[in-house]
Design a protein around this motif. Structure first.
Motif, short mmCIF file in Angstrom:
data_model
loop_
_atom_site.label_atom_id
_atom_site.label_comp_id
_atom_site.label_asym_id
_atom_site.label_seq_id
_atom_site.Cartn_x
_atom_site.Cartn_y
_atom_site.Cartn_z
N UNK A 1 0.69 -1.10 0.03
CA UNK A 1 -0.22 0.03 -0.58
C UNK A 1 0.88 1.18 0.34
N UNK A 2 0.11 2.29 -0.15
CA UNK A 2 1.08 3.70 -0.42
C UNK A 2 1.16 4.06 0.87
N UNK A 3 2.80 5.30 0.85
CA UNK A 3 2.27 5.29 2.19
C UNK A 3 3.13 4.39 3.04
N UNK A 4 3.53 3.12 2.68
CA UNK A 4 4.36 2.33 4.49
C UNK A 4 5.43 2.80 4.34
N UNK A 5 6.18 2.68 5.69
CA UNK A 5 7.10 2.55 6.26
C UNK A 5 7.71 0.97 6.76
N UNK A 6 9.35 1.29 6.65
CA UNK A 6 9.88 0.31 6.78
C UNK A 6 10.81 0.04 8.44
#
Ligand SMILES: Cc1cc2nc3c(=O)[nH]c(=O)nc-3n(C[C@H](O)[C@H](O)[C@H](O)COP(=O)(O)OP(=O)(O)OC[C@H]3O[C@@H](n4cnc5c(N)ncnc54)[C@H](O)[C@@H]3O)c2cc1C
Length: 367
Positions: free
Chosen positions: A209-214
């Motif tokens: 999904x867009x806007x994900x974090x690592x």
């Protein structure tokens, strides 16, 4: 920056307003394909760009095991078409272009916030509150272009369904010199691009999904887990890349539009036709735009007529590539085992000559 180089060469005065307050050594690598090299040659820049990077001898799509799915004899095509394919650090490309554009024409730390076209002149408002006027405004301000918003209104970006990471690593011994490769897995890809000067540019994609974090482990640890077990040199490249040199970008484009210009204002590059990076053509199409636009502006036609001709020469080709790139991305990011099997089989059976014909057509049809 390419447009600036082309206008300078044509003797047309210009000013570049750039939002960033400094030109930093950022942004991983880029592939300048043969069609863009042909366009650069028309403004005398092909050799300078080629000298700043590396030209591969082969390119391939691979299976995560390392087995080839398709191959393209890039060296042979470069010789046949008389144009190089250049892989280089983005900052290196930028500095070659800046040198030829003339740094004195670039105003840093000035974002364009609005414009008004009175039919004779365009007045641009800048982020420091000042205004400036000129005969033409070219919005070359990227995916989230302010000039495009003023011209075409605000429309949401189209999210591709996948995110990307990019990095630069030192050339580890397991890298095969001269080979540009992209490996297709399950909803994930990994690309390896030697760029000369002892460096390798790599990229990775993943359905997300867009806007994900690592997460707390960071991008590198996440990528090491994602691509564990894939062929060499992937693990070595990730291990050799500092965490803070990894750039993550969600992949967006915009559906093609039928107009880029109104009056004395036009768009160029991602502002006009942002595309997914699956064909490595976004920057190349921006380069083609710049060369054609400079020719139209130098033709002696009235500004509005010159911008109409620019659009006519460029729109169909750029829009077609937006659509092709979108479709290729859907295929390359497939997750289902049957879909991937069919895809890989189709590409494996595709004759080399068919892929080579696609490259030839793209290079020979540069407007
Ligand atoms: C993962 C990935 C890989 C890619 N690989 C390739 C590749 O191999 N080959 C290729 O050809 N393309 C590639 N692309 C696409 C390429 O990066 C873009 O198409 C290209 O950078 C577009 O150039 P541009 O000049 O139009 O926009 P940008 O490169 O986005 O430049 C726009 C500039 O305008 C400035 N700006 C923005 N807003 C304003 C404002 N309001 N006022 C003043 N300045 C402003 C920005 O700071 C920026 O400097 C890739 C893209 C991605 C995401």
């Amino acid at each position: 920056m390419t447009l600036a180089c082309a206008l300078r060469r044509a003797g047309i005065s210009f000013t570049v307003f750039e939002r960033a307050d400094a030109l930093r050594w950022v942004g991983a690598g880029i592939v300048v394909q043969m069609n863009a090299a042909v366009a650069l040659r028309r403004i005398g820049l092909c050799d300078a760009v080629a000298a700043a990077g590396a030209s591969p001898s082969d390119s391939a799509i691979l299976h995560p095991s390392g087995a080839p799915i398709t191959r393209l004899p890039v060296q042979r095509l470069q010789q046949e078409l008389g144009a190089p394919l250049v892989c280089l650090h983005r900052a290196r490309l930028q500095s070659v272009l800046l040198e030829h554009a003339g740094p004195e024409h670039v105003r840093l730390g000035r974002a364009v916030t609005g414009f008004q076209d009175d039919g004779h002149r365009v007045t641009v408002t800048l982020s420091d509150g000042s205004t400036t006027t000129g005969d033409v405004l070219v919005g070359a301000d990227g995916l989230r272009s302010a000039v495009r918003s003023g011209l075409l209104g605000d429309a949401p970006l189209r999210y591709s369904g996948y995110t990307s990471w990019r990095g630069i690593a030192p050339e580890v011994p397991s890298v095969r010199p001269g080979l540009v490769s992209e490996t297709w897995g399950r909803g994930a890809r990994f690309g390896v691009v030697p760029i000369g000067s002892g460096q390798v540019y790599w990229f990775a994609t993943l359905n997300a999904p867009p806007g994900g974090q690592d997460g707390p482990g960071g991008a590198r640890a996440r990528l090491q887990a994602l691509f564990a077990g894939w062929h060499a040199p992937i693990a070595d490249l990730l291990a050799a890349t500092p965490e803070d040199a990894i750039v993550r970008t969600d992949i967006h484009d915009r559906p093609p539009v039928t107009r880029w210009s109104r009056g004395r204002v036009t768009l160029l590059g991602d502002a006009a036709h942002p595309m997914t990076p699956n064909l490595g053509q976004g920057g190349c199409q921006a380069i083609e735009d710049a060369v054609v636009l400079s020719e139209c502006l130098a033709s002696g036609d009235a500004v509005e007529a010159a911008l109409t001709t620019y659009e006519q020469r460029r729109r169909e080709r750029a829009n077609q590539i937006v659509s092709q790139s979108w479709r290729l991305g859907r295929m390359a990011q497939l997750e289902s085992p049957i879909g991937r099997f069919l895809r890989d089989t189709l590409f494996r059976l595709m004759p080399e000559s068919l892929a080579a014909r696609g490259v030839r057509d793209l290079v020979r049809s540069v407007s």
